[in-house]
Design a protein around this motif. Sequence first.
Motif, PDB file in Angstrom:
ATOM      1  N   ILE A   1       0.864  -1.211  -0.084  1.00 28.41           N
ATOM      2  CA  ILE A   1       0.096   0.019  -0.046  1.00 28.41           C
ATOM      3  C   ILE A   1       0.790   1.473   0.077  1.00 28.41           C
ATOM      4  CG2 ILE A   1      -1.716   1.221   1.417  1.00 28.41           C
ATOM      5  CD1 ILE A   1      -2.877  -1.476   2.163  1.00 28.41           C
ATOM      6  N   LEU A   2       2.042   1.152   0.472  1.00 27.43           N
ATOM      7  CA  LEU A   2       2.939   2.492   0.621  1.00 27.43           C
ATOM      8  C   LEU A   2       3.365   2.633  -0.453  1.00 27.43           C
ATOM      9  CD1 LEU A   2       4.548   1.333   4.025  1.00 27.43           C
ATOM     10  CD2 LEU A   2       2.537   2.840   3.826  1.00 27.43           C
ATOM     11  N   TYR A   3       3.499   2.101  -1.780  1.00 23.68           N
ATOM     12  CA  TYR A   3       4.368   2.155  -2.842  1.00 23.68           C
ATOM     13  C   TYR A   3       3.156   2.461  -3.901  1.00 23.68           C
ATOM     14  CZ  TYR A   3       8.519   0.059  -0.963  1.00 23.68           C
ATOM     15  OH  TYR A   3       9.649  -0.462  -0.446  1.00 23.68           O
ATOM     16  N   THR A   4       3.564   3.524  -4.610  1.00 24.30           N
ATOM     17  CA  THR A   4       2.845   4.020  -5.929  1.00 24.30           C
ATOM     18  C   THR A   4       3.450   2.928  -7.033  1.00 24.30           C
ATOM     19  OG1 THR A   4       4.169   5.640  -6.823  1.00 24.30           O
ATOM     20  CG2 THR A   4       2.431   6.516  -5.381  1.00 24.30           C
ATOM     21  N   VAL A   5       2.843   2.981  -8.268  1.00 24.75           N
ATOM     22  CA  VAL A   5       3.348   2.072  -9.443  1.00 24.75           C
ATOM     23  C   VAL A   5       4.783   2.590  -9.903  1.00 24.75           C
ATOM     24  CG1 VAL A   5       2.960   1.339 -11.562  1.00 24.75           C
ATOM     25  CG2 VAL A   5       0.940   1.582 -10.086  1.00 24.75           C
TER      26      VAL A   5
ATOM     27  N   GLU B   1       4.155  -7.879 -11.303  1.00 21.96           N
ATOM     28  CA  GLU B   1       3.504  -7.240 -10.004  1.00 21.96           C
ATOM     29  C   GLU B   1       2.798  -6.070 -10.616  1.00 21.96           C
ATOM     30  OE1 GLU B   1       4.259  -5.830  -5.758  1.00 21.96           O
ATOM     31  OE2 GLU B   1       4.541  -7.927  -5.964  1.00 21.96           O
ATOM     32  N   ILE B   2       3.681  -5.310 -11.261  1.00 26.17           N
ATOM     33  CA  ILE B   2       3.068  -3.705 -11.772  1.00 26.17           C
ATOM     34  C   ILE B   2       2.065  -3.949 -12.748  1.00 26.17           C
ATOM     35  CG2 ILE B   2       3.849  -1.825 -12.892  1.00 26.17           C
ATOM     36  CD1 ILE B   2       6.403  -1.985 -11.530  1.00 26.17           C
ATOM     37  N   ILE B   3       2.209  -4.893 -13.583  1.00 28.60           N
ATOM     38  CA  ILE B   3       1.417  -5.181 -14.599  1.00 28.60           C
ATOM     39  C   ILE B   3       0.063  -5.604 -14.189  1.00 28.60           C
ATOM     40  CG2 ILE B   3       0.703  -6.663 -16.642  1.00 28.60           C
ATOM     41  CD1 ILE B   3       3.743  -6.055 -17.602  1.00 28.60           C
ATOM     42  N   ASN B   4       0.052  -6.490 -13.386  1.00 29.31           N
ATOM     43  CA  ASN B   4      -1.160  -7.048 -12.401  1.00 29.31           C
ATOM     44  C   ASN B   4      -1.818  -5.798 -11.784  1.00 29.31           C
ATOM     45  OD1 ASN B   4      -0.550  -9.547 -13.188  1.00 29.31           O
ATOM     46  ND2 ASN B   4       0.261 -10.253 -11.146  1.00 29.31           N
ATOM     47  N   ILE B   5      -1.235  -4.930 -11.327  1.00 30.26           N
ATOM     48  CA  ILE B   5      -1.988  -3.863 -10.756  1.00 30.26           C
ATOM     49  C   ILE B   5      -2.270  -2.616 -11.494  1.00 30.26           C
ATOM     50  CG2 ILE B   5      -1.760  -1.985  -9.008  1.00 30.26           C
ATOM     51  CD1 ILE B   5      -1.674  -4.681  -7.597  1.00 30.26           C
ATOM     52  N   ASP B   6      -1.435  -2.377 -12.700  1.00 28.40           N
ATOM     53  CA  ASP B   6      -1.791  -1.378 -13.591  1.00 28.40           C
ATOM     54  C   ASP B   6      -1.407  -2.041 -14.893  1.00 28.40           C
ATOM     55  OD1 ASP B   6      -2.094   0.899 -15.014  1.00 28.40           O
ATOM     56  OD2 ASP B   6      -0.766   2.186 -13.953  1.00 28.40           O
ATOM     57  N   PRO B   7      -2.432  -2.682 -15.638  1.00 32.87           N
ATOM     58  CA  PRO B   7      -2.098  -3.162 -16.957  1.00 32.87           C
ATOM     59  C   PRO B   7      -1.614  -2.167 -18.084  1.00 32.87           C
ATOM     60  CG  PRO B   7      -4.045  -3.825 -16.123  1.00 32.87           C
ATOM     61  CD  PRO B   7      -3.742  -2.808 -15.285  1.00 32.87           C
ATOM     62  N   GLY B   8      -1.783  -0.770 -17.739  1.00 30.72           N
ATOM     63  CA  GLY B   8      -1.473   0.085 -18.817  1.00 30.72           C
ATOM     64  C   GLY B   8       0.008   0.743 -18.521  1.00 30.72           C
TER      65      GLY B   8
END
Length: 169
Positions: free
Chosen positions: A3-7, A32-39
């Motif tokens: 939660i503490l990290y932005t993309v 992990e980044i792609i799972n959170i923000d696919p764009g």
Amino acid sequence: MDILYTVDEKYLQGIEELHYGELPKALHIFNEIINIDPGYARAYYQLGCFYYYQFKNYQTAGFYFKKCIALEAEFPDVYTDYLKLLVTLKMYKSVELIAEKALLVPGVGKAEIYGQLGLNAEMQHDFVLAKEKYKLALLATDSDTDHILFKDHLKRVDDKLHAKKSMVY
């Protein structure tokens, strides 16, 4: 994802892991980044580099490079690696199309793009075109190392041109 990290912070953490040679951790972070923000296009670029350089899985690397360009066409880093992949795969027409697009993107190393175009022409035995592209690369470079490299390419192509000439007795 924490939660503490932005993309963006997570991406920088992945880059840092790469810098320290922690490839599995970096790979995990980019997935992990792609799972959170696919764009998030830059994560696709990093995954493309992983699959191209580390795993030699060219089809998957191509998928990730294409996805990066589709999401963020103005991201300059992706074009050189994608062109290297296309040249490796001998996808000659695609090389021309992507290079044309790359040369319009601000921040793209034009010398590297022209160098890949020269290599592409050389692989097709079009030594005249290869020589022309290597000359453009030579003019576009600002590095002494690259300058020497492109001069070597020009010499090699000249040698090939002379070897191709028929002997006259």
